[in-house]
Design a protein around this motif. Structure first.
Motif, PDB file in Angstrom:
ATOM      1  N   PHE A  33       0.840  -1.198   0.000  1.00 27.81           N
ATOM      2  CA  PHE A  33       0.000   0.000   0.000  1.00 27.81           C
ATOM      3  C   PHE A  33       0.878   1.252   0.000  1.00 27.81           C
ATOM      4  N   GLN A  34       1.992   1.209   0.725  1.00 26.94           N
ATOM      5  CA  GLN A  34       2.918   2.342   0.762  1.00 26.94           C
ATOM      6  C   GLN A  34       3.472   2.614  -0.631  1.00 26.94           C
ATOM      7  N   ALA A  35       3.797   1.570  -1.374  1.00 27.38           N
ATOM      8  CA  ALA A  35       4.311   1.752  -2.729  1.00 27.38           C
ATOM      9  C   ALA A  35       3.264   2.420  -3.615  1.00 27.38           C
ATOM     10  N   ILE A  36       2.015   2.032  -3.469  1.00 27.93           N
ATOM     11  CA  ILE A  36       0.930   2.632  -4.256  1.00 27.93           C
ATOM     12  C   ILE A  36       0.786   4.114  -3.906  1.00 27.93           C
ATOM     13  N   VAL A  37       0.747   4.413  -2.624  1.00 26.73           N
ATOM     14  CA  VAL A  37       0.570   5.801  -2.189  1.00 26.73           C
ATOM     15  C   VAL A  37       1.776   6.648  -2.590  1.00 26.73           C
ATOM     16  N   ASN A  38       2.990   6.118  -2.431  1.00 29.41           N
ATOM     17  CA  ASN A  38       4.185   6.862  -2.837  1.00 29.41           C
ATOM     18  C   ASN A  38       4.155   7.190  -4.328  1.00 29.41           C
ATOM     19  N   SER A  39       3.763   6.209  -5.142  1.00 33.21           N
ATOM     20  CA  SER A  39       3.676   6.446  -6.576  1.00 33.21           C
ATOM     21  C   SER A  39       2.610   7.480  -6.894  1.00 33.21           C
ATOM     22  N   LEU A  40       1.476   7.404  -6.242  1.00 32.89           N
ATOM     23  CA  LEU A  40       0.410   8.374  -6.464  1.00 32.89           C
ATOM     24  C   LEU A  40       0.888   9.785  -6.139  1.00 32.89           C
ATOM     25  N   VAL A  41       1.561   9.928  -5.004  1.00 37.09           N
ATOM     26  CA  VAL A  41       2.041  11.253  -4.596  1.00 37.09           C
ATOM     27  C   VAL A  41       3.156  11.738  -5.523  1.00 37.09           C
ATOM     28  N   LYS A  42       4.159  10.884  -5.763  1.00 37.29           N
ATOM     29  CA  LYS A  42       5.336  11.284  -6.533  1.00 37.29           C
ATOM     30  C   LYS A  42       5.031  11.481  -8.012  1.00 37.29           C
ATOM     31  N   ASP A  43       4.241  10.580  -8.600  1.00 34.29           N
ATOM     32  CA  ASP A  43       4.052  10.577 -10.045  1.00 34.29           C
ATOM     33  C   ASP A  43       2.817  11.332 -10.528  1.00 34.29           C
ATOM     34  N   ILE A  44       1.847  11.554  -9.654  1.00 30.29           N
ATOM     35  CA  ILE A  44       0.603  12.194 -10.099  1.00 30.29           C
ATOM     36  C   ILE A  44       0.345  13.512  -9.376  1.00 30.29           C
ATOM     37  N   ILE A  45       0.311  13.479  -8.047  1.00 30.58           N
ATOM     38  CA  ILE A  45      -0.103  14.667  -7.303  1.00 30.58           C
ATOM     39  C   ILE A  45       0.998  15.730  -7.265  1.00 30.58           C
ATOM     40  N   SER A  46       2.236  15.350  -6.980  1.00 29.70           N
ATOM     41  CA  SER A  46       3.322  16.334  -6.907  1.00 29.70           C
ATOM     42  C   SER A  46       3.534  17.083  -8.223  1.00 29.70           C
TER      43      SER A  46
END
Length: 164
Positions: A33-46
Motif C-alpha cells: 500500500f505504501q508503494a501505491i501511495v508513494n507512486s500516487l504522490v510522486k508521479d501524479i499529485i506532486s
C-alpha cells in the motif's frame, strides 16, 4: 536439552499464534500500500502541484553554514553539501508537504473503502443483566426476586395469604 525443546515449542506456539500471522500479513499489505501511495504522490499529485505553483521546488532550497571558498560551485544542494554543512530547509518543507499529501490520499482511500463496504448496521443494545433495587438502590441480577443487600422483595406481587 529439555530446556531447548521447551523453548522451541514455545517459539513455535508464538509464531503460529493468530496475532503474529495477522501482523505479518498487515506489514506486507502495508508495504504494498505504501508503494501505491508513494507512486500516487510522486508521479501524479506532486507534478500537478508543481504545475499549479509554477514549478517551485522546495527541495533545492538551502542555506550555507560555512564560508564559500572562492570559485566554488554551490548552485545546487549536492554540490553545497560536498563543501561543508548546509541547512537544507527545503528538503524538510518538501517532506512535510509530502506527508500531508500522503495523509490526505490515505484518508480518501480509506473513506472510499469504507463506503464500498457499506454502512455498518448499528448493534442492538444488549439486554439488561441487572436492575436496581427500588429500596436500597443497589444493582442486582435481573432475575433476582429478593435483593441480596436489603432482602426486599423485587418485582413480585405479594400474594395475599388467606387465613383459615
Amino acid at each position: 536439552m529439555g530446556n531447548k525443546k521447551g523453548m522451541i515449542a514455545e517459539f513455535k506456539e508464538f509464531v503460529l499464534r493468530g496475532n503474529v500471522v495477522d501482523l505479518a500479513v498487515g506489514v506486507i499489505i502495508g508495504a504494498a500500500f505504501q508503494a501505491i501511495v508513494n507512486s500516487l504522490v510522486k508521479d501524479i499529485i506532486s507534478p500537478l502541484i508543481g504545475v499549479i505553483t509554477g514549478g517551485v521546488d522546495f527541495s533545492s532550497k538551502f542555506l550555507l553554514l560555512y564560508n564559500v571558498p572562492e570559485g566554488a560551485d554551490v548552485s545546487n544542494l549536492q554540490a553545497a553539501k560536498v563543501l561543508g554543512p548546509v541547512f537544507a530547509y527545503g528538503s524538510f518543507i518538501t517532506a512535510v508537504i509530502n506527508f500531508f499529501i500522503m495523509a490526505f490520499v490515505i484518508f480518501l482511500m480509506i473513506k472510499a473503502i469504507n463506503s464500498m463496504r457499506g454502512k455498518k448496521q448499528q448493534a442492538e443494545p444488549a439486554a439488561p443483566v441487572d436492575k436496581e433495587c427500588p429500596y436500597c438502590f443497589k444493582r442486582v441480577n435481573i432475575s433476582a426476586t429478593r435483593c441480596p443487600y436489603c432482602t426486599s422483595h423485587l418485582g413480585i406481587q405479594q400474594e395475599t395469604v388467606q387465613q383459615d
